[in-house]
Scaffold this motif. Structure first.
Motif, PDB file in Angstrom:
ATOM      1  N   TYR A 153       0.635  -1.232   0.092  1.00  0.00           N
ATOM      2  CA  TYR A 153      -0.001  -0.173  -0.022  1.00  0.00           C
ATOM      3  C   TYR A 153       0.721   1.172  -0.003  1.00  0.00           C
ATOM      4  N   LEU A 154       2.186   1.273   0.316  1.00  0.00           N
ATOM      5  CA  LEU A 154       2.975   2.261   0.275  1.00  0.00           C
ATOM      6  C   LEU A 154       3.357   2.654  -1.234  1.00  0.00           C
ATOM      7  N   CYS A 155       3.284   1.496  -1.941  1.00  0.00           N
ATOM      8  CA  CYS A 155       3.681   1.619  -3.490  1.00  0.00           C
ATOM      9  C   CYS A 155       2.408   2.382  -4.109  1.00  0.00           C
ATOM     10  N   SER A 156       1.111   2.322  -3.442  1.00  0.00           N
ATOM     11  CA  SER A 156       0.266   3.183  -4.114  1.00  0.00           C
ATOM     12  C   SER A 156       0.406   4.765  -3.948  1.00  0.00           C
ATOM     13  N   LEU A 157       1.203   5.290  -3.275  1.00  0.00           N
ATOM     14  CA  LEU A 157       1.670   6.550  -3.213  1.00  0.00           C
ATOM     15  C   LEU A 157       2.616   6.714  -4.658  1.00  0.00           C
ATOM     16  N   ILE A 158       3.469   6.074  -4.936  1.00  0.00           N
ATOM     17  CA  ILE A 158       4.285   6.024  -6.271  1.00  0.00           C
ATOM     18  C   ILE A 158       3.146   6.041  -7.452  1.00  0.00           C
ATOM     19  N   GLY A 159       2.146   5.072  -7.587  1.00  0.00           N
ATOM     20  CA  GLY A 159       1.471   4.855  -8.565  1.00  0.00           C
ATOM     21  C   GLY A 159       0.616   6.128  -8.815  1.00  0.00           C
ATOM     22  N   ALA A 160       0.065   6.623  -7.525  1.00  0.00           N
ATOM     23  CA  ALA A 160      -0.739   7.927  -7.547  1.00  0.00           C
ATOM     24  C   ALA A 160      -0.119   9.064  -8.077  1.00  0.00           C
ATOM     25  N   PHE A 161       1.034   9.347  -7.632  1.00  0.00           N
ATOM     26  CA  PHE A 161       2.072  10.384  -8.077  1.00  0.00           C
ATOM     27  C   PHE A 161       2.649  10.467  -9.616  1.00  0.00           C
ATOM     28  N   LEU A 162       2.694   9.206 -10.281  1.00  0.00           N
ATOM     29  CA  LEU A 162       2.881   8.887 -11.852  1.00  0.00           C
ATOM     30  C   LEU A 162       1.422   9.375 -12.698  1.00  0.00           C
ATOM     31  N   SER A 163       0.449   8.749 -11.949  1.00  0.00           N
ATOM     32  CA  SER A 163      -0.690   8.883 -12.589  1.00  0.00           C
ATOM     33  C   SER A 163      -1.236  10.564 -12.315  1.00  0.00           C
ATOM     34  N   ASP A 164      -1.109  11.025 -11.482  1.00  0.00           N
ATOM     35  CA  ASP A 164      -1.424  12.647 -11.266  1.00  0.00           C
ATOM     36  C   ASP A 164      -0.647  13.379 -12.151  1.00  0.00           C
ATOM     37  N   SER A 165       0.804  13.022 -11.954  1.00  0.00           N
ATOM     38  CA  SER A 165       1.526  14.168 -12.452  1.00  0.00           C
ATOM     39  C   SER A 165       2.186  14.000 -14.257  1.00  0.00           C
ATOM     40  N   TYR A 166       2.225  12.622 -14.519  1.00  0.00           N
ATOM     41  CA  TYR A 166       3.157  12.499 -15.710  1.00  0.00           C
ATOM     42  C   TYR A 166       2.233  11.451 -16.657  1.00  0.00           C
ATOM     43  N   TRP A 167       1.920  10.008 -16.296  1.00  0.00           N
ATOM     44  CA  TRP A 167       1.458   9.181 -17.208  1.00  0.00           C
ATOM     45  C   TRP A 167      -0.283   9.184 -17.439  1.00  0.00           C
ATOM     46  N   GLY A 168      -0.829   9.628 -16.087  1.00  0.00           N
ATOM     47  CA  GLY A 168      -2.565   9.499 -16.366  1.00  0.00           C
ATOM     48  C   GLY A 168      -2.992   8.115 -15.930  1.00  0.00           C
ATOM     49  N   ARG A 169      -4.063   7.956 -15.558  1.00  0.00           N
ATOM     50  CA  ARG A 169      -4.676   6.837 -15.038  1.00  0.00           C
ATOM     51  C   ARG A 169      -4.478   5.549 -15.848  1.00  0.00           C
ATOM     52  N   PHE A 170      -4.848   5.975 -17.015  1.00  0.00           N
ATOM     53  CA  PHE A 170      -4.769   4.635 -17.833  1.00  0.00           C
ATOM     54  C   PHE A 170      -3.442   3.774 -18.024  1.00  0.00           C
ATOM     55  N   LEU A 171      -2.529   4.771 -18.208  1.00  0.00           N
ATOM     56  CA  LEU A 171      -0.984   4.071 -18.615  1.00  0.00           C
ATOM     57  C   LEU A 171      -0.418   3.720 -17.130  1.00  0.00           C
ATOM     58  N   THR A 172      -0.708   4.201 -16.025  1.00  0.00           N
ATOM     59  CA  THR A 172      -0.369   3.939 -14.768  1.00  0.00           C
ATOM     60  C   THR A 172      -0.835   2.578 -14.453  1.00  0.00           C
ATOM     61  N   CYS A 173      -2.129   2.380 -14.847  1.00  0.00           N
ATOM     62  CA  CYS A 173      -2.954   1.052 -14.504  1.00  0.00           C
ATOM     63  C   CYS A 173      -2.325  -0.090 -15.221  1.00  0.00           C
TER      64      CYS A 173
END
Length: 609
Positions: free
Chosen positions: A108-128
């Motif tokens: 669940y700590l890794c969720s912060l990494i995924g959230a950061f990449l999703s909001d900042s650069y990759w977007g939700r689709f690419l991050t998923c």
């Protein structure tokens, strides 16, 4: 002098900035906005067409299916991990419980990494998509390492047959694989939750209600997926067929990825809003630079003109009175008219984004102790059940399968909540949601505390039925049902409330971050649980005493550990009441809705033509 100067200058500066289009930087923004409006008169209509022909429940249902399958795969590893560590890798109970807590915390700590990449650069689709690929890779390595290196001889690790000493290579690949699973699943979780919510248009009243219901169904899908793992898979793994269980999890993760990619052409996308860290840092730096100034009144704080904020893809946020010292960052001074420096002057929306983070933190911190309660299901509950009578004739019930009662409790309580409690509470309170998110989270804390009391009472009774010289108590494992059911009921209130609260209260630019806070609280809850176990064993195992959670649970007092968590939860609930009473909800500028409604009307006119 700086304070006096700011008082005399603020109103004059604000007027001057308005006349000069609020500095050269704002002029560029307005100029670009006007140019785009002139050149793309049909753009809004096109966006409306895209919005109407994509997203909705069909695509959201596809993401719910993805969530269910991914969760099945994840819990195929996690639900029985503590027994794999004790039976196959020959770890002691306390050490294995800590290992599981650390691993789950990493998930669940890794969720912060995924959230950061999703909001900042990759977007939700690419991050998923990327994190699901990592998830599949981790499960593949796990299946391979267990087959080639760990499960020797075949069928060992069933509680009877002893496995051969493991090789260093096998153990290294095992830990690499489970942490790849943690990284992939953790990074995927907050993005898919927010991506599912993105499939609904808030400007449409019906879809707004659907968006509110989505998080409830999201958690429902999560538990449906884990039900299979906690009943069927856990049975085969408990019999020593670990590799088969891991392979089923791998296949489920692959199907989840394929189902996710299937909806690619029709998903409704929200563009990433850029790195939020510099934006938040600019607010604090600008406030520090103007520490001697008195903040301007709300009407005179700096904000760009027009319905859109300076943050790409984010709606404007209205001014709030909390943390007023940060308003200094949006207070206009003489030097701000001379040079355009975002580290000295920030917009109101940017300041409010930073305030939102600060306001959510106390609520988030209060949820960590609840996560300590939740994490006991994957560790101490399983170890407790493993030394209880679980034989039903010739059939041996795996201890980890008792979490099926937690899942059934979640499924039943979700239906009761949606169909009965919400309408009833809505009539009594006048709130169409029934109970607010903060009220639900508080109820979740109370029920979680009751679950720990039930677990402690079960352990007291288990110790009374211990037969000298035998590992397993004569007390039936079904005495654990109340603690699992109570944890499940508390999840419906706490975790669904958290998903709605943090996603709804997070500004547009950090939506995935808001969803990740729910996962991050589970992460820290696991680390706090591990810390508590270490502290308790350090204090209670001095001298020749076995301690509260020894390798032989029949000589310990795990009941006291459960009661300790219950006391901590009660204390946390008192603090939470103060934090919830103090909290003020985010207030968004709704003028964008008028623009969207106008675009929809234009689209309807063009359609008729």
């Amino acid at each position: 002098m700086a304070t006096v100067d700011s008082l005399n200058f603020t109103d004059e500066a604000a007027l001057k900035v308005r006349k000069e289009n609020r500095s050269a930087h704002v002029s560029q923004i307005l100029e670009r906005s006007c140019t785009e409006d002139e050149q793309n008169n049909v753009t809004k209509t096109k966006l409306s067409i895209i919005r109407k022909s994509s997203g909705g429940w069909k695509l959201a249902s596809l993401l719910l299916l993805n969530q269910g399958l991914a969760t099945l795969a994840f819990f195929g590893v996690g639900v029985n991990l503590v027994l794999f560590l004790t039976r196959v890798l020959d770890q002691e109970n306390a050490y294995a419980a800590n290992s599981v807590s650390k691993w789950t915390g990493t998930v669940y700590l890794c969720s912060l990494i995924g959230a950061f990449l999703s909001d900042s650069y990759w977007g939700r689709f690419l991050t998923c998509a990327v994190f699901q690929l990592i998830f599949v890779l981790g499960l593949g390595l796990l299946s391979l390492s267990s087959w080639l290196f760990l499960i020797k001889p075949s069928g060992c690790g069933d509680g009877i047959a002893i496995c051969m000493p493991t090789s260093k290579i096998g153990v290294a690949i095992f830990y690499l694989s489970i942490y790849l699973v943690a990284f992939g699943y953790g990074g995927h979780q907050p993005s898919v939750a927010t991506f599912g919510a993105d499939q609904f248009d808030e400007s449409n009243p019906k879809q707004k209600k659907s968006k509110e219901a989505f998080f409830c169904y999201f958690y429902f899908a999560l538990n449906v997926g884990s039900l299979f793992s906690n009943t069927i898979l856990v049975y085969f793994e408990d019999r020593g067929e670990w590799t088969l269980g891991f392979l089923v999890a791998l296949v489920s993760a692959i199907v989840a990825l394929v189902s996710f990619l299937f909806g690619t052409p029709k998903y409704r996308h929200i563009e990433p809003c850029g790195n939020p860290l510099p934006r938040v840092a600019q607010v604090f730096v600008a406030s520090a630079r103007k520490w001697d100034f008195i903040p301007a009144t709300a009407d005179n704080l700096y904000e760009v003109e027009g319905p859109e904020s300076a943050i790409k893809g984010s709606r404007k946020i209205l001014h709030s009175n909390e943390f007023s010292f940060l308003d200094k960052a949006a207070t206009i001074t003489q030097s701000d008219l001379v040079r355009n420096d975002p580290w000295r002057l920030c917009t109101v929306t940017q300041v409010e984004e930073a305030k939102c983070v600060l306001k959510m933190l106390p609520i988030w911190l209060c949820t960590i102790i609840y996560s300590v309660v939740f994490t006991q299901m994957a560790s101490l509950f399983v170890e407790q059940g493993d030394v209880m009578n679980s034989d039903m004739g010739d059939f041996h019930l795996p201890a980890a399968s008792m979490s099926a009662f937690d899942i059934c409790s979640v499924l039943i309580c979700t239906g009761i909540y949606r169909k009965f409690l919400v309408p009833l509470a809505g009539k009594l309170s006048g709130n169409p949601k029934g109970l607010t998110e903060l009220q639900r989270m508080g109820i979740g804390l109370v029920i979680g505390m009751l679950a720990m009391l039930a677990a402690g009472a079960t352990e007291v009774e288990r110790l009374r039925h211990v037969i000298t010289g035998q590992k397993v108590s004569s007390l039936s494992i079904f005495w654990q049902i109340p603690q699992y059911v109570l944890v499940g009921a508390s999840e419906v209130f706490m975790y669904v409330g958290q998903l709605e609260f943090f996603n709804g209260q997070a500004p547009d630019g950090i939506k995935s971050f808001g969803s990740s806070l729910c996962m991050a609280s589970i992460s820290l809850g696991n680390y706090v649980s591990s810390m508590l176990v270490n502290m308790v064993m350090e204090i209670t195992a001095r001298g020749k005493k076995p301690g509260w959670i020894p390798d032989d649970l029949n000589t310990g007092h795990m009941d006291r550990f459960y009661f300790l968590i219950a006391v901590l939860t009660a204390f946390d609930f008192v603090i939470y009441l103060f934090c919830a009473k103090w909290y003020k909800c985010i207030s968004l500028d709704e003028s964008w809705k008028e623009i969207q409604m106008k675009a929809d009307e234009d689209h309807q006119v063009l359609s008729r033509v």
